[in-house]
Scaffold this motif. Sequence first.
Motif, PDB file in Angstrom:
ATOM      1  N   THR A  57       0.841  -1.193   0.000  1.00  0.00           N
ATOM      2  CA  THR A  57       0.000   0.000   0.000  1.00  0.00           C
ATOM      3  C   THR A  57       0.876   1.243   0.000  1.00  0.00           C
ATOM      4  O   THR A  57       1.845   1.342   0.756  1.00  0.00           O
ATOM      5  CB  THR A  57      -0.935   0.013   1.224  1.00  0.00           C
ATOM      6  N   LEU A  58       0.523   2.176  -0.870  1.00  0.00           N
ATOM      7  CA  LEU A  58       1.212   3.451  -0.965  1.00  0.00           C
ATOM      8  C   LEU A  58       0.240   4.536  -0.521  1.00  0.00           C
ATOM      9  O   LEU A  58      -0.871   4.635  -1.047  1.00  0.00           O
ATOM     10  CB  LEU A  58       1.650   3.700  -2.414  1.00  0.00           C
ATOM     11  N   TYR A  59       0.644   5.327   0.455  1.00  0.00           N
ATOM     12  CA  TYR A  59      -0.163   6.438   0.960  1.00  0.00           C
ATOM     13  C   TYR A  59       0.437   7.723   0.410  1.00  0.00           C
ATOM     14  O   TYR A  59       1.606   8.022   0.670  1.00  0.00           O
ATOM     15  CB  TYR A  59      -0.157   6.460   2.487  1.00  0.00           C
ATOM     16  N   VAL A  60      -0.350   8.468  -0.352  1.00  0.00           N
ATOM     17  CA  VAL A  60       0.116   9.719  -0.949  1.00  0.00           C
ATOM     18  C   VAL A  60      -0.511  10.871  -0.179  1.00  0.00           C
ATOM     19  O   VAL A  60      -1.745  10.991  -0.112  1.00  0.00           O
ATOM     20  CB  VAL A  60      -0.246   9.797  -2.455  1.00  0.00           C
ATOM     21  N   SER A  61       0.342  11.707   0.409  1.00  0.00           N
ATOM     22  CA  SER A  61      -0.144  12.848   1.182  1.00  0.00           C
ATOM     23  C   SER A  61      -0.993  13.775   0.322  1.00  0.00           C
ATOM     24  O   SER A  61      -0.797  13.871  -0.890  1.00  0.00           O
ATOM     25  CB  SER A  61       1.039  13.643   1.752  1.00  0.00           C
ATOM     26  N   GLY A  62      -1.893  14.469   0.980  1.00  0.00           N
ATOM     27  CA  GLY A  62      -2.778  15.377   0.278  1.00  0.00           C
ATOM     28  C   GLY A  62      -2.037  16.480  -0.456  1.00  0.00           C
ATOM     29  O   GLY A  62      -1.071  17.039   0.049  1.00  0.00           O
ATOM     30  N   VAL A  63      -2.504  16.748  -1.660  1.00  0.00           N
ATOM     31  CA  VAL A  63      -2.022  17.867  -2.471  1.00  0.00           C
ATOM     32  C   VAL A  63      -3.144  18.900  -2.491  1.00  0.00           C
ATOM     33  O   VAL A  63      -4.292  18.564  -2.792  1.00  0.00           O
ATOM     34  CB  VAL A  63      -1.655  17.403  -3.898  1.00  0.00           C
ATOM     35  N   VAL A  64      -2.808  20.130  -2.176  1.00  0.00           N
ATOM     36  CA  VAL A  64      -3.809  21.196  -2.130  1.00  0.00           C
ATOM     37  C   VAL A  64      -3.949  21.852  -3.505  1.00  0.00           C
ATOM     38  O   VAL A  64      -2.956  22.314  -4.079  1.00  0.00           O
ATOM     39  CB  VAL A  64      -3.448  22.253  -1.069  1.00  0.00           C
ATOM     40  N   VAL A  65      -5.167  21.851  -4.005  1.00  0.00           N
ATOM     41  CA  VAL A  65      -5.513  22.612  -5.198  1.00  0.00           C
ATOM     42  C   VAL A  65      -5.789  24.028  -4.692  1.00  0.00           C
ATOM     43  O   VAL A  65      -6.660  24.224  -3.845  1.00  0.00           O
ATOM     44  CB  VAL A  65      -6.768  22.022  -5.889  1.00  0.00           C
ATOM     45  N   PHE A  66      -5.031  25.000  -5.187  1.00  0.00           N
ATOM     46  CA  PHE A  66      -5.135  26.349  -4.644  1.00  0.00           C
ATOM     47  C   PHE A  66      -5.193  27.375  -5.766  1.00  0.00           C
ATOM     48  O   PHE A  66      -4.814  27.110  -6.896  1.00  0.00           O
ATOM     49  CB  PHE A  66      -3.951  26.649  -3.713  1.00  0.00           C
ATOM     50  N   ARG A  67      -5.686  28.544  -5.413  1.00  0.00           N
ATOM     51  CA  ARG A  67      -5.714  29.668  -6.344  1.00  0.00           C
ATOM     52  C   ARG A  67      -4.509  30.546  -6.042  1.00  0.00           C
ATOM     53  O   ARG A  67      -4.398  31.145  -4.974  1.00  0.00           O
ATOM     54  CB  ARG A  67      -7.008  30.464  -6.185  1.00  0.00           C
ATOM     55  N   ALA A  68      -3.592  30.590  -6.992  1.00  0.00           N
ATOM     56  CA  ALA A  68      -2.391  31.408  -6.841  1.00  0.00           C
ATOM     57  C   ALA A  68      -2.719  32.878  -7.105  1.00  0.00           C
ATOM     58  O   ALA A  68      -3.721  33.190  -7.762  1.00  0.00           O
ATOM     59  CB  ALA A  68      -1.308  30.928  -7.806  1.00  0.00           C
ATOM     60  N   PRO A  69      -1.881  33.794  -6.633  1.00  0.00           N
ATOM     61  CA  PRO A  69      -2.115  35.219  -6.887  1.00  0.00           C
ATOM     62  C   PRO A  69      -2.268  35.488  -8.388  1.00  0.00           C
ATOM     63  O   PRO A  69      -1.505  34.971  -9.208  1.00  0.00           O
ATOM     64  CB  PRO A  69      -0.856  35.889  -6.332  1.00  0.00           C
ATOM     65  N   GLY A  70      -3.280  36.253  -8.720  1.00  0.00           N
ATOM     66  CA  GLY A  70      -3.522  36.621 -10.111  1.00  0.00           C
ATOM     67  C   GLY A  70      -4.389  35.638 -10.882  1.00  0.00           C
ATOM     68  O   GLY A  70      -4.805  35.935 -11.999  1.00  0.00           O
ATOM     69  N   GLU A  71      -4.648  34.463 -10.318  1.00  0.00           N
ATOM     70  CA  GLU A  71      -5.502  33.494 -11.016  1.00  0.00           C
ATOM     71  C   GLU A  71      -6.968  33.801 -10.758  1.00  0.00           C
ATOM     72  O   GLU A  71      -7.329  34.347  -9.711  1.00  0.00           O
ATOM     73  CB  GLU A  71      -5.191  32.062 -10.553  1.00  0.00           C
ATOM     74  N   GLY A  72      -7.794  33.408 -11.699  1.00  0.00           N
ATOM     75  CA  GLY A  72      -9.232  33.630 -11.578  1.00  0.00           C
ATOM     76  C   GLY A  72      -9.877  32.692 -10.582  1.00  0.00           C
ATOM     77  O   GLY A  72      -9.240  31.774 -10.050  1.00  0.00           O
ATOM     78  N   ASN A  73     -11.160  32.932 -10.329  1.00  0.00           N
ATOM     79  CA  ASN A  73     -11.904  32.065  -9.421  1.00  0.00           C
ATOM     80  C   ASN A  73     -13.146  31.479 -10.093  1.00  0.00           C
ATOM     81  O   ASN A  73     -14.073  31.054  -9.426  1.00  0.00           O
ATOM     82  CB  ASN A  73     -12.259  32.798  -8.119  1.00  0.00           C
ATOM     83  N   ASP A  74     -13.137  31.439 -11.424  1.00  0.00           N
ATOM     84  CA  ASP A  74     -14.246  30.837 -12.160  1.00  0.00           C
ATOM     85  C   ASP A  74     -13.961  29.356 -12.430  1.00  0.00           C
ATOM     86  O   ASP A  74     -12.907  28.832 -12.057  1.00  0.00           O
ATOM     87  CB  ASP A  74     -14.492  31.593 -13.470  1.00  0.00           C
ATOM     88  N   ALA A  75     -14.899  28.669 -13.066  1.00  0.00           N
ATOM     89  CA  ALA A  75     -14.771  27.223 -13.298  1.00  0.00           C
ATOM     90  C   ALA A  75     -13.557  26.892 -14.169  1.00  0.00           C
ATOM     91  O   ALA A  75     -12.853  25.908 -13.910  1.00  0.00           O
ATOM     92  CB  ALA A  75     -16.051  26.672 -13.918  1.00  0.00           C
ATOM     93  N   ALA A  76     -13.285  27.688 -15.194  1.00  0.00           N
ATOM     94  CA  ALA A  76     -12.146  27.404 -16.078  1.00  0.00           C
ATOM     95  C   ALA A  76     -10.823  27.520 -15.310  1.00  0.00           C
ATOM     96  O   ALA A  76      -9.940  26.666 -15.450  1.00  0.00           O
ATOM     97  CB  ALA A  76     -12.145  28.353 -17.280  1.00  0.00           C
ATOM     98  N   ALA A  77     -10.700  28.556 -14.487  1.00  0.00           N
ATOM     99  CA  ALA A  77      -9.481  28.721 -13.677  1.00  0.00           C
ATOM    100  C   ALA A  77      -9.360  27.581 -12.675  1.00  0.00           C
ATOM    101  O   ALA A  77      -8.274  27.032 -12.471  1.00  0.00           O
ATOM    102  CB  ALA A  77      -9.500  30.068 -12.963  1.00  0.00           C
ATOM    103  N   PHE A  78     -10.475  27.191 -12.086  1.00  0.00           N
ATOM    104  CA  PHE A  78     -10.456  26.104 -11.116  1.00  0.00           C
ATOM    105  C   PHE A  78     -10.005  24.792 -11.768  1.00  0.00           C
ATOM    106  O   PHE A  78      -9.226  24.042 -11.179  1.00  0.00           O
ATOM    107  CB  PHE A  78     -11.843  25.929 -10.481  1.00  0.00           C
ATOM    108  N   LYS A  79     -10.459  24.520 -12.977  1.00  0.00           N
ATOM    109  CA  LYS A  79     -10.031  23.301 -13.670  1.00  0.00           C
ATOM    110  C   LYS A  79      -8.515  23.313 -13.891  1.00  0.00           C
ATOM    111  O   LYS A  79      -7.846  22.292 -13.699  1.00  0.00           O
ATOM    112  CB  LYS A  79     -10.751  23.150 -15.006  1.00  0.00           C
TER     113      LYS A  79
END
Length: 171
Positions: A57-79
């Motif tokens: 078994t391999l346990y992979v630590s959580g990776v945070v999906v985040f909004r970097a400075p200057g990035e949008g907050n709409d669905a396309a930016a989130f994808k």
Amino acid sequence: MRALILAFLLLTAGSASAQEFPLRLPSPGGEVILPSAGAKKAHDEWRYAAARRAGDTLYVSGVVVFRAPGEGNDAAAFKAQARRGFEQLKKTLTASGATFADVAMINSFHVWDGPNFAGTKDQQFAAFEQVVGEYLKAPYPAWTAVGTTGLLGETGLVEVQLIVHSPARKP
């Protein structure tokens, strides 16, 4: 802020040292896998491994999906932000000798309400699910998606953790 620094460290694969990556550290029942200099720094400073193998078994630590400075907050930016997170997971899987086909379980933790995504809970999950479909194919792993009020770091949107069935292989 700490999560943004950590995300930067994990995304930077380059190293000023001559250390070879992935780095494998023996551990009881398996090994710790550090795919990059950033992952080693996180291991040394914040006391966690990007991945840890225990038997098959391999346990992979959580990776945070985040909004970097200057990035949008709409669905396309989130994808695009979610793809960035899944590419980081892919690097860790590859360094561990595994692929997304080996993933047995996904745990995802979603911040549904906040300034980093302009849509609804359903819109965020639909966009996330589309990105997941780019990386995971049938037969699909088990999946638990949980809503939360926050993640480590102010701009975190989703944290993705993986549990993988992956007998030790030589990469």
